[in-house]
Design a protein around this motif. Structure first.
Motif, PDB file in Angstrom:
ATOM      1  N   CYS A 176       0.836  -1.209   0.000  1.00  0.00           N
ATOM      2  CA  CYS A 176       0.000   0.000   0.000  1.00  0.00           C
ATOM      3  C   CYS A 176       0.872   1.261   0.000  1.00  0.00           C
ATOM      4  N   ALA A 177       0.247   2.402  -0.208  1.00  0.00           N
ATOM      5  CA  ALA A 177       0.979   3.672  -0.252  1.00  0.00           C
ATOM      6  C   ALA A 177       1.721   3.938   1.056  1.00  0.00           C
ATOM      7  N   PHE A 178       1.117   3.564   2.179  1.00  0.00           N
ATOM      8  CA  PHE A 178       1.777   3.793   3.466  1.00  0.00           C
ATOM      9  C   PHE A 178       3.039   2.941   3.587  1.00  0.00           C
ATOM     10  N   CYS A 179       2.929   1.662   3.275  1.00  0.00           N
ATOM     11  CA  CYS A 179       4.101   0.774   3.357  1.00  0.00           C
ATOM     12  C   CYS A 179       5.187   1.210   2.385  1.00  0.00           C
ATOM     13  N   LEU A 180       4.793   1.557   1.174  1.00  0.00           N
ATOM     14  CA  LEU A 180       5.772   1.931   0.154  1.00  0.00           C
ATOM     15  C   LEU A 180       6.468   3.249   0.461  1.00  0.00           C
ATOM     16  N   SER A 181       5.876   4.054   1.345  1.00  0.00           N
ATOM     17  CA  SER A 181       6.507   5.323   1.714  1.00  0.00           C
ATOM     18  C   SER A 181       7.198   5.243   3.075  1.00  0.00           C
ATOM     19  N   GLY A 182       7.332   4.018   3.624  1.00  0.00           N
ATOM     20  CA  GLY A 182       8.019   3.855   4.899  1.00  0.00           C
ATOM     21  C   GLY A 182       7.163   4.168   6.108  1.00  0.00           C
ATOM     22  N   ARG A 183       5.847   4.289   5.922  1.00  0.00           N
ATOM     23  CA  ARG A 183       4.933   4.579   7.030  1.00  0.00           C
ATOM     24  C   ARG A 183       4.034   3.368   7.295  1.00  0.00           C
ATOM     25  N   GLU A 184       4.681   2.211   7.425  1.00  0.00           N
ATOM     26  CA  GLU A 184       3.944   0.957   7.552  1.00  0.00           C
ATOM     27  C   GLU A 184       3.040   0.908   8.782  1.00  0.00           C
ATOM     28  N   ASN A 185       3.301   1.735   9.776  1.00  0.00           N
ATOM     29  CA  ASN A 185       2.434   1.756  10.953  1.00  0.00           C
ATOM     30  C   ASN A 185       1.018   2.217  10.611  1.00  0.00           C
ATOM     31  N   LEU A 186       0.821   2.798   9.423  1.00  0.00           N
ATOM     32  CA  LEU A 186      -0.497   3.252   8.990  1.00  0.00           C
ATOM     33  C   LEU A 186      -1.162   2.297   8.002  1.00  0.00           C
ATOM     34  N   CYS A 187      -0.548   1.169   7.713  1.00  0.00           N
ATOM     35  CA  CYS A 187      -1.070   0.192   6.751  1.00  0.00           C
ATOM     36  C   CYS A 187      -2.495  -0.222   7.126  1.00  0.00           C
ATOM     37  N   ASP A 188      -3.410  -0.162   6.156  1.00  0.00           N
ATOM     38  CA  ASP A 188      -4.802  -0.550   6.403  1.00  0.00           C
ATOM     39  C   ASP A 188      -4.972  -2.052   6.596  1.00  0.00           C
ATOM     40  N   ALA A 189      -4.023  -2.846   6.140  1.00  0.00           N
ATOM     41  CA  ALA A 189      -4.130  -4.303   6.239  1.00  0.00           C
ATOM     42  C   ALA A 189      -3.265  -4.871   7.365  1.00  0.00           C
ATOM     43  N   ALA A 190      -2.729  -4.030   8.217  1.00  0.00           N
ATOM     44  CA  ALA A 190      -1.792  -4.464   9.256  1.00  0.00           C
ATOM     45  C   ALA A 190      -2.411  -5.487  10.208  1.00  0.00           C
ATOM     46  N   ALA A 191      -1.551  -6.322  10.774  1.00  0.00           N
ATOM     47  CA  ALA A 191      -1.931  -7.249  11.845  1.00  0.00           C
ATOM     48  C   ALA A 191      -1.226  -6.787  13.118  1.00  0.00           C
ATOM     49  N   PHE A 192      -1.861  -7.022  14.261  1.00  0.00           N
ATOM     50  CA  PHE A 192      -1.345  -6.505  15.524  1.00  0.00           C
ATOM     51  C   PHE A 192      -1.228  -7.601  16.579  1.00  0.00           C
ATOM     52  N   THR A 193      -0.075  -7.629  17.238  1.00  0.00           N
ATOM     53  CA  THR A 193       0.181  -8.580  18.316  1.00  0.00           C
ATOM     54  C   THR A 193      -0.786  -8.317  19.463  1.00  0.00           C
ATOM     55  N   GLY A 194      -1.451  -9.362  19.900  1.00  0.00           N
ATOM     56  CA  GLY A 194      -2.369  -9.238  21.022  1.00  0.00           C
ATOM     57  C   GLY A 194      -3.736  -8.701  20.650  1.00  0.00           C
ATOM     58  N   TYR A 195      -3.972  -8.473  19.361  1.00  0.00           N
ATOM     59  CA  TYR A 195      -5.278  -7.976  18.913  1.00  0.00           C
ATOM     60  C   TYR A 195      -5.796  -8.842  17.765  1.00  0.00           C
ATOM     61  N   THR A 196      -5.132  -8.791  16.625  1.00  0.00           N
ATOM     62  CA  THR A 196      -5.533  -9.644  15.508  1.00  0.00           C
ATOM     63  C   THR A 196      -4.714 -10.929  15.458  1.00  0.00           C
ATOM     64  N   ARG A 197      -3.651 -10.994  16.245  1.00  0.00           N
ATOM     65  CA  ARG A 197      -2.829 -12.205  16.386  1.00  0.00           C
ATOM     66  C   ARG A 197      -2.611 -12.462  17.866  1.00  0.00           C
TER      67      ARG A 197
END
Length: 105
Positions: free
Chosen positions: A38-59
């Motif tokens: 995504c645009a966020f990941c490709l610009s080095g702002r992966e913390n804003l990725c809409d498809a992100a997975a999170f420790t203790g929440y989605t994993r």
């Protein structure tokens, strides 16, 4: 299972995983995975990725007996057990230059 900042020992690696990680103490922070496309990941702002997975929440997180983690989202920690401040500092910074998915050039 909750628990978003985790310290643990690598017991297994997946196919193609680095066997040097076996037995090492590592930290896993809140951000567990991003898409890398995504645009966020490709610009080095992966913390804003809409498809992100999170420790203790989605994993599963640190309150589980075991958890799975992507190697790119783990932080090496001191092997002597002094992990508290190191984990906190590591989770606040990038894992590697550009994060798990370096920005597009």
């Amino acid at each position: 299972t909750p628990g978003h900042e985790v310290v643990g020992v690598v017991e297994e690696t997946g196919a193609g995983g680095d066997p040097r990680l076996l037995g090492r103490r590592m930290g896993a922070a809140w951000l567990a995975w991003t898409c890398g496309r995504c645009a966020f990941c490709l610009s080095g702002r992966e913390n804003l990725c809409d498809a992100a997975a999170f420790t203790g929440y989605t994993r599963d997180g640190g309150f589980a007996s075991h958890m799975l983690a992507e190697a790119a989202y783990l932080y090496p920690l001191p092997q002597d057990g002094a992990a508290g401040k190191a984990e906190c500092a590591a989770s606040a910074g990038p894992r590697q230059p550009g994060g798990a998915h370096p920005p597009a050039q």
